[in-house]
Write an enzyme that holds these catalytic residues in place. Structure first.
Site, short mmCIF file in Angstrom:
data_model
loop_
_atom_site.label_atom_id
_atom_site.label_comp_id
_atom_site.label_asym_id
_atom_site.label_seq_id
_atom_site.Cartn_x
_atom_site.Cartn_y
_atom_site.Cartn_z
CB CYS B 119 -0.90 0.09 1.17
SG CYS B 119 -1.93 1.62 1.43
CB CYS B 122 -1.95 4.60 4.40
SG CYS B 122 -2.95 3.76 3.66
CB SER B 123 -0.06 0.81 6.94
OG SER B 123 -0.93 1.30 7.62
CB CYS B 124 -4.46 -0.65 2.93
SG CYS B 124 -5.32 1.10 2.68
#
Lengths: 92, 215
Positions: B119, B122-124
């Site tokens: 991602c 962000c950090s999906c």
């Protein structure tokens, strides 16, 4: 079925919340599948009433994304792009 | 060493790590807000302490073992595999994994295609199947490099792919979450789902590793 070629609009966003990564803007790919509709995150992020939009999974080649710098031109990348960020690839 | 003695924990510990100060400062604004809102919601009967504790307990149960069970089932049950690839969310719900806010897409490795997930924004991450993401998944180095030089990044993880395999990077930019369905290792014919699941690590389902049969 013919491939649907689309281009990510090369818009600036001035620090606003968008889900279209800068490295994909202005790049052309093919539609891998159609998803959604999903609420527009650019409205959700600011507490606005969010329009429901189709989302497209678009497949790009590394050659398209990175040109001569591509590590391996035939490798691919897929990302989800909301409809309002896409235009037909034959558009001027 | 007891931690309530007057010993000053400064400098380096005997194990070679710096001591960090105790958290004796005041609450941050957001910590205070979280406590205030939680207590108000309980006081007004919107939720209960038991519901909050149960939600935290559920979040703590999520781990890569869940995703590994899904992969092992797909390896042993062709009809499940077909359903998993067609509609990941519905297929994992069959196994009792709740669909969280975001939908699941399962991407399958083949002898010609290797998938890897990131991602960049962000950090999906598919937390319902894999738990919390590893720190490296959230760091700028992984997020920015894997879209640009995935083969070099994979090699740094110990995975060198031959030229004939296409690499496909999946950037989780919006409403879907991704896990990789790796290839079943050769020589595992007849193995139980449980034994197969033990070969499937978190990294295999992110796509920075592939399952290997123990030598």
């Amino acid at each position: 079925m013919a491939e649907e070629r689309v281009r990510v609009k090369a818009l600036g966003t001035w620090g606003l919340h968008v889900r279209t990564p800068a490295y994909l803007r202005g790049k052309t790919g093919i539609v891998e599948r159609r998803l959604g509709p999903y609420p527009n995150p650019e409205q959700l992020a600011y507490g606005l009433k969010a329009e429901a939009l189709p989302v497209f999974r678009v497949r790009f080649t590394m050659a398209e994304l990175w040109g001569a710098q591509a590590e391996n031109p035939d490798d691919t990348l897929e990302a989800e792009i909301y409809a309002h960020w896409l235009e037909p690839a034959d558009a001027a | 060493m007891p931690h309530d003695d007057p010993f000053e924990h400064t400098g380096m510990s005997p194990s070679g790590h710096p001591y960090r100060p105790d958290q004796d400062g005041p609450l941050t604004r957001f910590q205070a807000m979280e406590i205030a809102i939680r207590e108000l919601l309980i006081e007004k009967g919107v939720t209960t302490e038991a519901e909050i504790a149960a939600a935290i307990a559920y979040m703590d149960t999520r781990s890569p073992a869940g995703g590994a069970r899904v992969v092992a089932r797909a390896w042993t049950d062709p009809e499940f595999r077909a359903r998993l690839l067609a509609d990941g969310s519905a297929a994992v719900l069959e196994m009792g994994f709740p669909i969280e806010a975001l939908k699941l897409i399962v991407v399958e490795n083949t002898p010609r295609l290797h998938n890897v997930v990131v991602c960049t924004l962000c950090s999906c991450y598919p937390r319902n199947l894999l738990g919390l993401p590893p720190d490296w998944y959230k760091q700028r180095a992984y997020r920015s490099r894997v879209v640009r030089e995935p083969r070099r990044v994979l090699a740094e993880f110990g995975l060198t792919l031959p030229e004939g395999i296409q690499v496909r990077v999946h950037d989780s930019t919006a409403d879907q979450r991704y896990i990789v369905l790796p290839m079943r290792p050769e020589g595992t014919e007849g193995w139980s789902e449980e034994d197969l699941a033990a070969l499937v690590t978190r990294d295999c389902m992110i796509g920075v590793a592939v399952p290997r049969r123990p030598q």
